[in-house]
Design a protein around this motif. Structure first.
Motif, mmCIF file in Angstrom:
data_model
loop_
_atom_site.group_PDB
_atom_site.id
_atom_site.type_symbol
_atom_site.label_atom_id
_atom_site.label_comp_id
_atom_site.label_asym_id
_atom_site.label_seq_id
_atom_site.Cartn_x
_atom_site.Cartn_y
_atom_site.Cartn_z
ATOM 1 N N CYS A 144 0.859 -1.178 0.000
ATOM 2 C CA CYS A 144 0.000 0.000 0.000
ATOM 3 C C CYS A 144 0.899 1.233 0.000
ATOM 4 C CB CYS A 144 -0.912 -0.026 1.225
ATOM 5 S SG CYS A 144 -2.031 1.381 1.286
ATOM 6 N N ARG B 55 3.532 -1.328 -7.727
ATOM 7 C CA ARG B 55 2.755 -0.258 -7.104
ATOM 8 C C ARG B 55 3.317 0.099 -5.724
ATOM 9 N NH1 ARG B 55 -2.410 0.317 -4.516
ATOM 10 N NH2 ARG B 55 -1.079 1.241 -2.935
ATOM 11 N N LYS C 89 -0.235 9.387 0.661
ATOM 12 C CA LYS C 89 -1.345 8.506 1.036
ATOM 13 C C LYS C 89 -2.596 9.286 1.445
ATOM 14 C CE LYS C 89 -1.404 4.901 0.861
ATOM 15 N NZ LYS C 89 -1.701 4.111 -0.388
ATOM 16 N N PRO C 90 -3.735 8.963 0.831
ATOM 17 C CA PRO C 90 -4.983 9.607 1.227
ATOM 18 C C PRO C 90 -5.575 8.867 2.429
ATOM 19 C CG PRO C 90 -5.350 8.119 -0.611
ATOM 20 C CD PRO C 90 -3.913 7.958 -0.213
ATOM 21 N N GLU D 277 0.085 7.003 -6.517
ATOM 22 C CA GLU D 277 -1.027 7.966 -6.488
ATOM 23 C C GLU D 277 -0.536 9.404 -6.428
ATOM 24 O OE1 GLU D 277 -4.245 7.148 -3.779
ATOM 25 O OE2 GLU D 277 -5.088 9.169 -4.037
ATOM 26 N N GLN E 101 -1.632 7.355 -10.652
ATOM 27 C CA GLN E 101 -2.872 6.804 -10.092
ATOM 28 C C GLN E 101 -3.700 7.942 -9.497
ATOM 29 O OE1 GLN E 101 -2.436 3.258 -7.683
ATOM 30 N NE2 GLN E 101 -3.962 3.930 -6.213
ATOM 31 N N GLY F 89 -6.672 8.338 -7.015
ATOM 32 C CA GLY F 89 -7.316 7.502 -6.005
ATOM 33 C C GLY F 89 -8.827 7.646 -6.021
ATOM 34 N N ALA F 90 -9.471 6.664 -5.397
ATOM 35 C CA ALA F 90 -10.934 6.635 -5.352
ATOM 36 C C ALA F 90 -11.498 7.940 -4.772
ATOM 37 C CB ALA F 90 -11.382 5.450 -4.511
ATOM 38 N N ARG F 91 -10.837 8.448 -3.729
ATOM 39 C CA ARG F 91 -11.340 9.673 -3.090
ATOM 40 C C ARG F 91 -11.168 10.895 -3.976
ATOM 41 N NH1 ARG F 91 -8.999 6.173 -0.387
ATOM 42 N NH2 ARG F 91 -9.662 5.376 1.622
ATOM 43 N N LYS G 2 -9.197 5.375 -10.398
ATOM 44 C CA LYS G 2 -9.983 4.480 -9.542
ATOM 45 C C LYS G 2 -11.403 5.016 -9.386
ATOM 46 C CE LYS G 2 -7.038 1.762 -6.822
ATOM 47 N NZ LYS G 2 -6.758 1.367 -5.434
ATOM 48 N N ARG H 114 -12.561 -0.648 -7.710
ATOM 49 C CA ARG H 114 -11.889 -0.953 -6.438
ATOM 50 C C ARG H 114 -12.871 -1.121 -5.275
ATOM 51 N NH1 ARG H 114 -13.345 2.214 -2.576
ATOM 52 N NH2 ARG H 114 -11.301 2.560 -1.628
ATOM 53 N N HIS I 133 -8.479 -3.441 -2.050
ATOM 54 C CA HIS I 133 -9.383 -2.435 -1.478
ATOM 55 C C HIS I 133 -10.837 -2.877 -1.629
ATOM 56 C CE1 HIS I 133 -5.610 -0.267 -2.045
ATOM 57 N NE2 HIS I 133 -5.971 0.400 -0.968
ATOM 58 N N GLU J 94 -2.379 -5.582 -3.334
ATOM 59 C CA GLU J 94 -1.404 -5.148 -2.328
ATOM 60 C C GLU J 94 -0.737 -6.351 -1.683
ATOM 61 O OE1 GLU J 94 -3.063 -0.719 -1.235
ATOM 62 O OE2 GLU J 94 -3.355 -2.274 0.258
ATOM 63 N N ASP K 18 -3.017 -0.352 5.509
ATOM 64 C CA ASP K 18 -3.713 -1.466 4.850
ATOM 65 C C ASP K 18 -3.090 -2.854 5.068
ATOM 66 O OD1 ASP K 18 -5.635 0.270 3.983
ATOM 67 O OD2 ASP K 18 -5.001 0.295 1.877
HETATM 68 C C1 PEP Z 1 -4.398 2.596 -2.731
HETATM 69 O O1 PEP Z 1 -4.307 2.132 -3.885
HETATM 70 O O2 PEP Z 1 -3.584 2.359 -1.827
HETATM 71 C C2 PEP Z 1 -5.587 3.407 -2.407
HETATM 72 C C3 PEP Z 1 -5.550 4.342 -1.459
HETATM 73 O O3 PEP Z 1 -6.659 3.047 -3.119
HETATM 74 P P1 PEP Z 1 -8.143 3.682 -3.189
HETATM 75 O O4 PEP Z 1 -7.965 5.074 -3.742
HETATM 76 O O5 PEP Z 1 -8.861 2.753 -4.108
HETATM 77 O O6 PEP Z 1 -8.712 3.670 -1.797
#
Ligand code: PEP
Ligand code: MN
Length: 341
Positions: free
Chosen positions: A106, A130, A135-136, A168, A186, A188-190, A211, A241, A277, A303, A314
Protein backbone atom coordinates in the motif's frame (compact mmCIF):
# COMPACT_ATOMS: atom_id res chain seq x y z
CA UNK A 1 -26.00 13.09 -30.56
CA UNK A 2 -23.38 11.49 -32.78
CA UNK A 3 -22.93 12.04 -36.49
CA UNK A 4 -21.09 9.14 -38.07
CA UNK A 5 -19.43 10.07 -41.36
CA UNK A 6 -19.20 7.60 -44.22
CA UNK A 7 -16.00 5.65 -44.71
CA UNK A 8 -13.91 7.75 -47.05
CA UNK A 9 -15.75 11.00 -46.29
CA UNK A 10 -13.49 13.84 -47.40
CA UNK A 11 -11.98 16.43 -45.02
CA UNK A 12 -14.14 19.04 -46.80
CA UNK A 13 -17.33 17.07 -46.10
CA UNK A 14 -16.34 16.65 -42.45
CA UNK A 15 -15.57 20.36 -42.15
CA UNK A 16 -18.87 21.26 -43.83
CA UNK A 17 -20.77 19.26 -41.19
CA UNK A 18 -18.72 20.79 -38.35
CA UNK A 19 -19.27 24.29 -39.79
CA UNK A 20 -22.99 23.72 -40.08
CA UNK A 21 -23.10 22.75 -36.39
CA UNK A 22 -20.97 25.74 -35.40
CA UNK A 23 -23.30 28.04 -37.34
CA UNK A 24 -25.99 27.11 -34.81
CA UNK A 25 -23.78 28.28 -31.94
CA UNK A 26 -22.88 24.71 -30.91
CA UNK A 27 -19.33 23.44 -30.46
CA UNK A 28 -18.90 20.10 -32.28
CA UNK A 29 -16.45 17.47 -31.08
CA UNK A 30 -14.71 15.99 -34.13
CA UNK A 31 -13.36 12.51 -33.46
CA UNK A 32 -11.31 10.94 -36.23
CA UNK A 33 -11.53 7.12 -35.96
CA UNK A 34 -9.67 4.19 -37.54
CA UNK A 35 -11.88 4.04 -40.59
CA UNK A 36 -14.37 6.85 -40.21
CA UNK A 37 -14.88 10.12 -38.38
CA UNK A 38 -17.57 10.75 -35.81
CA UNK A 39 -18.77 14.16 -34.71
CA UNK A 40 -20.29 14.61 -31.27
CA UNK A 41 -22.86 17.20 -30.28
CA UNK A 42 -23.44 17.99 -26.57
CA UNK A 43 -26.42 16.30 -24.97
CA UNK A 44 -27.80 19.56 -23.55
CA UNK A 45 -29.86 20.51 -26.64
CA UNK A 46 -33.66 20.70 -26.50
CA UNK A 47 -35.39 17.82 -28.24
CA UNK A 48 -36.80 20.16 -30.93
CA UNK A 49 -33.33 21.47 -31.71
CA UNK A 50 -32.06 17.91 -31.88
CA UNK A 51 -34.74 16.79 -34.31
CA UNK A 52 -34.03 19.79 -36.60
CA UNK A 53 -30.31 19.19 -36.63
CA UNK A 54 -30.74 15.46 -37.12
CA UNK A 55 -32.84 15.92 -40.26
CA UNK A 56 -30.63 18.60 -41.80
CA UNK A 57 -27.29 16.98 -41.06
CA UNK A 58 -28.43 13.53 -42.18
CA UNK A 59 -28.96 14.99 -45.65
CA UNK A 60 -25.43 16.37 -45.97
CA UNK A 61 -22.80 14.80 -48.21
CA UNK A 62 -20.55 12.24 -46.57
CA UNK A 63 -22.87 11.60 -43.61
CA UNK A 64 -23.61 7.94 -42.90
CA UNK A 65 -26.01 8.29 -39.98
CA UNK A 66 -27.04 10.52 -37.12
CA UNK A 67 -27.81 8.80 -33.84
CA UNK A 68 -28.93 9.93 -30.42
CA UNK A 69 -26.50 8.83 -27.73
CA UNK A 70 -27.78 7.32 -24.57
CA UNK A 71 -24.65 8.25 -22.62
CA UNK A 72 -23.29 11.58 -21.41
CA UNK A 73 -19.67 10.56 -22.07
CA UNK A 74 -18.25 10.57 -25.57
CA UNK A 75 -14.50 10.06 -25.86
CA UNK A 76 -14.73 7.17 -23.39
CA UNK A 77 -17.62 5.57 -25.26
CA UNK A 78 -17.44 2.59 -27.57
CA UNK A 79 -19.92 4.42 -29.77
CA UNK A 80 -17.03 6.66 -30.78
CA UNK A 81 -14.13 4.29 -30.56
CA UNK A 82 -14.99 0.67 -31.22
CA UNK A 83 -11.54 -0.87 -30.84
CA UNK A 84 -10.14 -1.62 -27.37
CA UNK A 85 -7.66 1.01 -26.23
CA UNK A 86 -4.25 -0.46 -25.45
CA UNK A 87 -2.12 1.38 -22.93
CA UNK A 88 1.55 0.61 -23.34
CA UNK A 89 3.95 1.18 -20.46
CA UNK A 90 7.49 0.10 -21.26
CA UNK A 91 7.05 -3.45 -22.52
CA UNK A 92 3.72 -3.99 -20.79
CA UNK A 93 0.50 -3.67 -22.77
CA UNK A 94 -2.67 -3.12 -20.73
CA UNK A 95 -5.94 -3.97 -22.47
CA UNK A 96 -4.37 -6.13 -25.16
CA UNK A 97 -5.56 -9.54 -23.97
CA UNK A 98 -2.87 -10.33 -21.39
CA UNK A 99 -4.00 -10.31 -17.77
CA UNK A 100 -1.71 -7.72 -16.18
CA UNK A 101 -0.89 -7.82 -12.46
CA UNK A 102 0.18 -4.69 -10.60
CA UNK A 103 1.56 -5.61 -7.20
CA UNK A 104 3.27 -3.97 -4.26
CA UNK A 105 2.67 -2.53 -0.83
CA UNK A 106 0.00 0.00 0.00
CA UNK A 107 2.70 2.46 1.10
CA UNK A 108 6.38 2.85 0.37
CA UNK A 109 7.78 2.76 3.91
CA UNK A 110 11.56 2.57 3.42
CA UNK A 111 14.06 1.54 0.75
CA UNK A 112 14.47 -1.88 2.42
CA UNK A 113 10.74 -2.58 2.66
CA UNK A 114 10.01 -1.45 -0.89
CA UNK A 115 12.99 -3.16 -2.44
CA UNK A 116 12.13 -6.43 -0.74
CA UNK A 117 8.49 -6.14 -1.89
CA UNK A 118 9.58 -5.32 -5.43
CA UNK A 119 11.82 -8.38 -5.67
CA UNK A 120 8.92 -10.60 -4.62
CA UNK A 121 6.55 -8.91 -7.07
CA UNK A 122 9.04 -9.31 -9.89
CA UNK A 123 10.02 -12.90 -9.16
CA UNK A 124 6.36 -13.93 -8.88
CA UNK A 125 5.86 -12.65 -12.44
CA UNK A 126 3.84 -9.47 -11.91
CA UNK A 127 4.35 -6.78 -14.54
CA UNK A 128 3.91 -3.45 -12.72
CA UNK A 129 5.13 -2.24 -9.31
CA UNK A 130 2.76 -0.26 -7.10
CA UNK A 131 3.33 1.69 -3.90
CA UNK A 132 2.01 4.87 -2.33
CA UNK A 133 4.19 7.90 -1.60
CA UNK A 134 1.33 10.34 -0.94
CA UNK A 135 -1.35 8.51 1.04
CA UNK A 136 -4.98 9.61 1.23
CA UNK A 137 -5.73 8.57 4.83
CA UNK A 138 -9.06 8.93 6.56
CA UNK A 139 -7.31 10.26 9.67
CA UNK A 140 -4.76 13.09 9.55
CA UNK A 141 -2.89 11.28 12.35
CA UNK A 142 -2.33 8.13 10.27
CA UNK A 143 0.88 7.59 8.24
CA UNK A 144 0.71 10.01 5.32
CA UNK A 145 3.46 8.50 3.15
CA UNK A 146 7.10 9.45 2.53
CA UNK A 147 6.18 11.98 -0.19
CA UNK A 148 9.21 12.99 -2.30
CA UNK A 149 11.48 10.50 -0.55
CA UNK A 150 8.95 7.78 -1.47
CA UNK A 151 8.97 8.85 -5.10
CA UNK A 152 12.76 8.63 -5.17
CA UNK A 153 12.70 5.17 -3.62
CA UNK A 154 10.09 4.08 -6.16
CA UNK A 155 12.13 5.33 -9.09
CA UNK A 156 15.33 3.68 -7.86
CA UNK A 157 13.72 0.34 -7.00
CA UNK A 158 11.69 0.29 -10.21
CA UNK A 159 14.92 0.65 -12.17
CA UNK A 160 16.73 -1.93 -10.05
CA UNK A 161 14.11 -4.63 -10.57
CA UNK A 162 13.16 -3.54 -14.09
CA UNK A 163 9.44 -2.93 -13.55
CA UNK A 164 7.30 0.06 -14.58
CA UNK A 165 5.87 1.89 -11.58
CA UNK A 166 2.54 3.36 -10.48
CA UNK A 167 1.78 5.68 -7.58
CA UNK A 168 -1.03 7.97 -6.49
CA UNK A 169 -1.02 11.70 -7.05
CA UNK A 170 -3.46 13.57 -4.83
CA UNK A 171 -3.46 17.11 -6.21
CA UNK A 172 -3.09 18.87 -9.51
CA UNK A 173 -0.06 20.88 -8.46
CA UNK A 174 1.84 17.67 -7.63
CA UNK A 175 1.29 16.10 -11.08
CA UNK A 176 4.52 17.42 -12.67
CA UNK A 177 6.60 16.20 -9.71
CA UNK A 178 5.04 12.75 -9.53
CA UNK A 179 5.17 12.39 -13.32
CA UNK A 180 8.91 12.95 -13.20
CA UNK A 181 9.46 9.87 -11.01
CA UNK A 182 6.92 7.24 -12.05
CA UNK A 183 5.43 5.64 -15.16
CA UNK A 184 1.69 5.67 -14.37
CA UNK A 185 -0.26 8.28 -12.40
CA UNK A 186 -2.87 6.80 -10.09
CA UNK A 187 -5.91 8.90 -9.24
CA UNK A 188 -7.32 7.50 -6.01
CA UNK A 189 -10.93 6.64 -5.35
CA UNK A 190 -11.34 9.67 -3.09
CA UNK A 191 -10.03 11.94 -5.85
CA UNK A 192 -12.10 10.56 -8.72
CA UNK A 193 -14.04 13.80 -9.01
CA UNK A 194 -11.17 16.17 -8.27
CA UNK A 195 -11.62 17.82 -11.65
CA UNK A 196 -8.54 20.10 -11.59
CA UNK A 197 -6.45 17.00 -10.77
CA UNK A 198 -8.02 15.05 -13.65
CA UNK A 199 -7.23 17.91 -16.03
CA UNK A 200 -3.60 18.16 -14.88
CA UNK A 201 -3.18 14.39 -15.14
CA UNK A 202 -4.63 14.59 -18.64
CA UNK A 203 -2.17 17.32 -19.61
CA UNK A 204 0.79 15.34 -18.26
CA UNK A 205 0.60 12.91 -21.17
CA UNK A 206 1.39 10.02 -18.75
CA UNK A 207 -0.88 6.97 -18.55
CA UNK A 208 -3.56 7.65 -15.93
CA UNK A 209 -4.97 4.89 -13.69
CA UNK A 210 -8.34 6.14 -12.53
CA UNK A 211 -9.98 4.48 -9.54
CA UNK A 212 -13.74 4.47 -9.21
CA UNK A 213 -15.06 6.58 -6.33
CA UNK A 214 -16.67 4.49 -3.56
CA UNK A 215 -20.07 6.04 -4.31
CA UNK A 216 -19.66 6.80 -8.00
CA UNK A 217 -22.07 5.57 -10.64
CA UNK A 218 -20.71 4.15 -13.89
CA UNK A 219 -21.66 7.37 -15.71
CA UNK A 220 -19.83 9.49 -13.12
CA UNK A 221 -16.80 7.20 -13.40
CA UNK A 222 -16.70 7.46 -17.19
CA UNK A 223 -17.27 11.21 -17.10
CA UNK A 224 -14.24 11.47 -14.80
CA UNK A 225 -12.28 9.49 -17.42
CA UNK A 226 -13.69 11.90 -20.02
CA UNK A 227 -11.95 14.80 -18.22
CA UNK A 228 -8.57 13.12 -18.73
CA UNK A 229 -9.34 12.07 -22.31
CA UNK A 230 -10.57 15.55 -23.20
CA UNK A 231 -7.08 16.89 -22.49
CA UNK A 232 -5.81 14.87 -25.44
CA UNK A 233 -4.52 12.01 -23.27
CA UNK A 234 -5.88 8.68 -24.60
CA UNK A 235 -4.04 6.52 -22.05
CA UNK A 236 -6.62 6.03 -19.35
CA UNK A 237 -6.96 2.79 -17.38
CA UNK A 238 -10.10 2.30 -15.28
CA UNK A 239 -10.01 0.57 -11.90
CA UNK A 240 -12.98 -0.95 -10.09
CA UNK A 241 -11.89 -0.95 -6.44
CA UNK A 242 -15.11 -1.57 -4.58
CA UNK A 243 -18.07 0.60 -3.77
CA UNK A 244 -19.60 1.40 -0.40
CA UNK A 245 -20.54 -1.73 1.52
CA UNK A 246 -23.97 -2.41 2.94
CA UNK A 247 -22.35 -4.61 5.54
CA UNK A 248 -18.96 -3.36 6.64
CA UNK A 249 -18.73 -6.06 9.30
CA UNK A 250 -17.34 -8.50 6.76
CA UNK A 251 -15.74 -6.54 3.94
CA UNK A 252 -14.38 -2.99 3.64
CA UNK A 253 -16.09 -2.36 0.29
CA UNK A 254 -18.09 -4.35 -2.26
CA UNK A 255 -16.03 -5.19 -5.32
CA UNK A 256 -18.54 -4.46 -8.07
CA UNK A 257 -17.78 -7.38 -10.36
CA UNK A 258 -20.71 -6.60 -12.63
CA UNK A 259 -19.10 -3.24 -13.35
CA UNK A 260 -16.37 -5.12 -15.25
CA UNK A 261 -18.52 -6.46 -18.13
CA UNK A 262 -20.61 -3.27 -18.03
CA UNK A 263 -17.52 -1.13 -18.51
CA UNK A 264 -16.08 -3.45 -21.16
CA UNK A 265 -19.33 -3.07 -23.09
CA UNK A 266 -19.68 0.69 -22.88
CA UNK A 267 -16.08 1.86 -23.02
CA UNK A 268 -12.97 0.92 -24.97
CA UNK A 269 -10.68 1.72 -22.02
CA UNK A 270 -8.87 -1.10 -20.17
CA UNK A 271 -10.48 -2.22 -16.91
CA UNK A 272 -8.49 -3.38 -13.89
CA UNK A 273 -9.96 -4.75 -10.65
CA UNK A 274 -8.54 -4.10 -7.19
CA UNK A 275 -9.60 -7.00 -4.94
CA UNK A 276 -7.43 -5.64 -2.08
CA UNK A 277 -9.38 -2.43 -1.48
CA UNK A 278 -12.45 -4.20 -2.86
CA UNK A 279 -12.55 -6.54 0.14
CA UNK A 280 -10.12 -5.19 2.74
CA UNK A 281 -9.34 -8.75 3.82
CA UNK A 282 -6.23 -10.60 2.62
CA UNK A 283 -7.90 -14.05 2.48
CA UNK A 284 -10.64 -12.77 0.15
CA UNK A 285 -8.20 -11.27 -2.35
CA UNK A 286 -7.43 -14.49 -4.24
CA UNK A 287 -11.06 -15.57 -4.90
CA UNK A 288 -12.01 -12.06 -6.00
CA UNK A 289 -8.91 -11.77 -8.20
CA UNK A 290 -9.95 -14.97 -9.95
CA UNK A 291 -13.53 -13.73 -10.25
CA UNK A 292 -12.27 -10.50 -11.85
CA UNK A 293 -10.31 -12.50 -14.43
CA UNK A 294 -13.38 -14.57 -15.30
CA UNK A 295 -15.55 -11.43 -15.43
CA UNK A 296 -13.32 -10.04 -18.18
CA UNK A 297 -10.98 -7.62 -16.41
CA UNK A 298 -7.72 -6.73 -18.16
CA UNK A 299 -5.80 -7.21 -14.94
CA UNK A 300 -5.68 -6.64 -11.21
CA UNK A 301 -3.97 -4.38 -8.71
CA UNK A 302 -3.02 -6.28 -5.56
CA UNK A 303 -1.40 -5.15 -2.33
CA UNK A 304 1.35 -7.30 -0.84
CA UNK A 305 3.83 -6.62 1.95
CA UNK A 306 6.97 -8.48 3.00
CA UNK A 307 5.50 -8.47 6.52
CA UNK A 308 1.85 -7.34 6.61
CA UNK A 309 1.76 -7.20 10.41
CA UNK A 310 4.26 -4.34 10.29
CA UNK A 311 2.58 -2.48 7.43
CA UNK A 312 2.01 1.25 8.04
CA UNK A 313 -1.22 1.16 6.01
CA UNK A 314 -3.71 -1.47 4.85
CA UNK A 315 -1.92 -4.38 6.55
CA UNK A 316 -5.14 -6.40 6.92
CA UNK A 317 -5.59 -6.68 3.16
CA UNK A 318 -1.92 -7.14 2.22
CA UNK A 319 -0.89 -10.56 0.94
CA UNK A 320 2.17 -12.18 2.44
CA UNK A 321 4.91 -13.06 -0.10
CA UNK A 322 3.87 -16.72 -0.35
CA UNK A 323 0.20 -15.72 -0.76
CA UNK A 324 1.19 -13.38 -3.57
CA UNK A 325 3.12 -16.16 -5.27
CA UNK A 326 0.13 -18.47 -4.91
CA UNK A 327 -2.14 -15.81 -6.41
CA UNK A 328 0.18 -15.44 -9.40
CA UNK A 329 0.32 -19.20 -9.91
CA UNK A 330 -3.45 -19.65 -9.70
CA UNK A 331 -4.17 -16.67 -11.93
CA UNK A 332 -1.72 -17.97 -14.50
CA UNK A 333 -3.34 -21.39 -14.40
CA UNK A 334 -6.88 -20.01 -14.61
CA UNK A 335 -6.00 -17.63 -17.45
CA UNK A 336 -5.21 -20.60 -19.67
CA UNK A 337 -8.82 -21.75 -19.25
CA UNK A 338 -10.44 -18.40 -19.81
CA UNK A 339 -11.12 -17.92 -23.47
CA UNK A 340 -8.95 -15.44 -25.25
CA UNK A 341 -6.42 -15.09 -22.44
C1 PEP B 1 -4.40 2.60 -2.73
O1 PEP B 1 -4.31 2.13 -3.88
O2 PEP B 1 -3.58 2.36 -1.83
C2 PEP B 1 -5.59 3.41 -2.41
C3 PEP B 1 -5.55 4.34 -1.46
O3 PEP B 1 -6.66 3.05 -3.12
P1 PEP B 1 -8.14 3.68 -3.19
O4 PEP B 1 -7.97 5.07 -3.74
O5 PEP B 1 -8.86 2.75 -4.11
O6 PEP B 1 -8.71 3.67 -1.80
MN1 MN C 1 -4.01 0.74 0.16
Amino acid sequence: MIIVMQMGATPEQIEAVAASIRSRGIDPLVLPGEDRTAIGIPASLSSDARTDIEAQIAAMDGVSKVTQTSHPYKLASREFHREDTLVTVGEVVIGGGDFVVMGGPCSIESYEQFSSAALIVKSAGAQILRGGAFKPRTSPYAFQGLALEGLKIMQQVGQEVGLPTITEVMSGDLVPLVAEYVDILQIGARSMQNFPLLIEAGKSGKPVFLKRGPSATIDEFLLAAEYVLSQGNPNVILCERGIVALDKAYTRNVLDLAAIPVLKEHTHLPVIADPSHGTGVARYVLPMAKAALVAGADGIMVEMHPNPREALSDGSQALRPEQFQKLMDEIHHLATFVKGR
